[in-house]
Design a protein around this motif. Structure first.
Motif, mmCIF file in Angstrom:
data_model
loop_
_atom_site.group_PDB
_atom_site.id
_atom_site.type_symbol
_atom_site.label_atom_id
_atom_site.label_comp_id
_atom_site.label_asym_id
_atom_site.label_seq_id
_atom_site.Cartn_x
_atom_site.Cartn_y
_atom_site.Cartn_z
ATOM 1 N N VAL A 1 0.832 -1.206 0.000
ATOM 2 C CA VAL A 1 0.000 0.000 0.000
ATOM 3 C C VAL A 1 0.868 1.258 0.000
ATOM 4 O O VAL A 1 0.615 2.214 -0.746
ATOM 5 N N SER A 2 1.929 1.264 0.825
ATOM 6 C CA SER A 2 2.816 2.434 0.913
ATOM 7 C C SER A 2 3.483 2.723 -0.429
ATOM 8 O O SER A 2 3.515 3.876 -0.892
ATOM 9 N N LEU A 3 3.995 1.681 -1.077
ATOM 10 C CA LEU A 3 4.676 1.869 -2.357
ATOM 11 C C LEU A 3 3.684 2.240 -3.463
ATOM 12 O O LEU A 3 3.992 3.056 -4.344
ATOM 13 N N SER A 4 2.485 1.652 -3.422
ATOM 14 C CA SER A 4 1.462 1.984 -4.421
ATOM 15 C C SER A 4 1.056 3.445 -4.304
ATOM 16 O O SER A 4 0.855 4.142 -5.317
ATOM 17 N N ASN A 5 0.920 3.939 -3.074
ATOM 18 C CA ASN A 5 0.557 5.345 -2.868
ATOM 19 C C ASN A 5 1.639 6.267 -3.413
ATOM 20 O O ASN A 5 1.335 7.334 -3.984
ATOM 21 N N THR A 6 2.902 5.875 -3.230
ATOM 22 C CA THR A 6 4.006 6.682 -3.768
ATOM 23 C C THR A 6 3.925 6.751 -5.292
ATOM 24 O O THR A 6 4.107 7.805 -5.900
#
Length: 498
Positions: free
Chosen positions: A180-185
């Motif tokens: 989720v963190s990397l997708s948001n970035t």
């Protein structure tokens, strides 16, 4: 003067009885969850999305993971049926002395992976300590992390399974958070992770890229498909069960469900990390995608994952192999230390940039060994093994001065063939190795060196758990005395009675 000690009868390498098997299907699946989370898995995803959209990378990964899972399941039966480790069974296709050469290649490879994963984990530990206390010395983190992992492994297979049970749920939860963190970035930069590619290719180039992802996944686990018996011999299995599928249920669940699912998810994370920050290393990606407490937790997952991976996939197989080479007075814990020393001496921090393709190449060479094992175990012996002779220096597996020549010829042919077609190295190495070994052994070598289980394929004599047998290996009085007085710790002496 006592009888000369039999170097083949190291207590740590004797067959495991049904009572000594502690790994459940649940525990084995959790081991896979931990083993898959390594930098090379992320690298497959990162390299894949350069030429393919993420959905195609996922499809290729699932195909490759299911295929290698099947090969792993085939060789795992050696441990499940007879309670034998990889280096011990290798005495059949390579000879009681010849087994050491391919075994050492696998042991060194496993030790190198141990060093790589420890370095990867130590950078995460260093980042956590730097975040909390301003500490910055990755080498000290490397040494301490290596020692902790070796102590954990030396405590035995039950400690390994318990750690996997603890680490796996945490890894699953935090992996989702990482995604989720990397997708948001990526989204913040206007990149759609499910359609964006860097330099997209079409036609024949796309098909080649698709195959590369498939065989990268297969080649990555080629080493474990060779020596999975060292782990599978500890798996619980039903006695007197004639069905191969039912007897190997625990293995199949881990290899064909847990492996493909976890492998695919981690490849996705590597792909998303590359899309987000142009780097498949999630540590780099996370440091840009998160901060503070969240970053610390995410980095902790990396540490737990490397720990779990190293124990099951690298230290246990390497230590078992080194113990076999060292003989009865070189116990499992000494093999653990040897694996740690080799993993450090190769200086993984310097080799980090090139070691993955090198080890995948080694995986192609080892695929020939997998083919030889499958041909020897299934096609020639039909799962029947004269186990007591595997521990005799003058038994049927001595062959020519301890060497089974067809095994080495087939290994050279299979490994050599895989070198010329690196994109298909696993399949080429496997089939060339298996085919050449079968022909040479059946129509030449085994005519000269008769094999009892082939000449008389009697289930009651040569099958293991299928007919309810726990193999018992007799030792001379001098050997038992040496083992008790100067050999392994008391906890290992029980294997003498198995």
């Amino acid at each position: 003067m006592g009888k000369k000690k039999n170097y083949l009868k190291s207590p740590d390498l004797l067959p495991i009885s049904e009572q000594g098997r502690t790994i459940t299907s649940f525990g084995y699946s959790f081991m896979w969850i931990g083993m898959v989370v390594v930098l090379a898995t992320f690298a497959i995803g990162g390299a894949g999305v350069i030429n393919l959209s993420l959905p195609y990378v996922i499809i290729a990964t699932i195909i490759g993971s299911l295929a290698i899972g099947l090969f792993i399941s085939l060789t795992a039966d050696i441990g499940i049926e007879h309670g034998l480790s990889f280096p011990v069974y290798m005495r059949a296709p390579f000879g009681t002395i010849g087994t050491h050469i391919p075994s050492i290649v696998r042991g060194v490879t496993a030790s190198m992976w141990f060093g790589i994963n420890t370095y990867f984990g130590s950078t995460a530990i260093n980042a956590i300590l730097n975040l909390l206390y301003g500490f910055d010395n990755w080498f000290i983190c490397f040494l301490l992390f290596a020692i902790v992992q070796m102590v954990n492994t030396a405590l035995g297979i039950k400690a390994v399974e318990r750690f996997a049970d603890l680490a796996a749920p945490i890894i699953i939860i935090i992996s989702c958070w990482m995604y989720v963190s990397l997708s948001n970035t990526a989204s913040a930069q206007g990149r759609d992770v499910w359609s964006w590619v860097e330099s997209p290719v079409t036609g024949g180039a796309a098909f080649t890229a698709f195959l590369v992802v498939i065989f990268s996944n297969m080649g990555f686990w080629a080493t474990l498909s060779a020596d999975i018996p060292s782990i599978s011999r500890f798996m619980k299995a039903p006695k007197n069960e004639r069905s191969w599928l039912k007897r190997n249920k625990s293995s199949l669940i881990g290899n064909l469900i847990a492996l493909p699912l976890t492998q695919t998810f981690m490849v996705v994370i590597g792909g998303v990390s590359y899309i987000a920050v142009m780097n498949y290393d999630p540590i780099v990606g996370l440091q840009q995608a998160a901060s503070g407490f969240a970053l610390g937790i995410l980095l902790l997952m990396i540490v737990l994952a490397q720990w779990s991976t190293n124990i099951s996939a690298n230290i246990v197989p390497a230590a078992t192999i080194f113990s076999n080479v060292g003989g009865p007075k070189f116990p499992f814990w000494a093999g653990v230390i040897s694996a740690g020393i080799v993993g450090t001496v190769v200086q993984p921090w310097n080799l980090f940039g090139i070691i993955i393709p090198v080890l995948l190449f080694v995986g192609g060479i080892l695929s020939a060994i997998v083919g030889i094992l499958v041909a020897d175990y299934y096609l020639l012996r039909k799962r029947r093994v004269n186990v007591p002779d595997l521990y005799e220096t003058t038994g049927q597996y001595r062959y020519l001065n301890g060497v089974n020549i067809p095994g080495f010829i087939a290994w050279i042919l299979g490994g050599g063939a895989s070198y010329f077609v690196p994109s298909y190295s696993f399949l080429v190495g496997f089939f060339v190795g298996a085919g050449s070994y079968y022909m040479l052994a059946k129509y030449w070598w085994f005519i000269k060196y008769k094999q009892a289980e082939i000449e008389d394929p009697d289930d009651e004599k040569y099958l293991g758990i299928t007919v309810g047998r726990d193999w018992f290996i007799e030792e001379s009085l001098d050997e038992v005395k040496d083992n008790i007085i100067g050999g392994p710790p008391v906890t290992d002496i029980g294997t003498l009675k198995q």
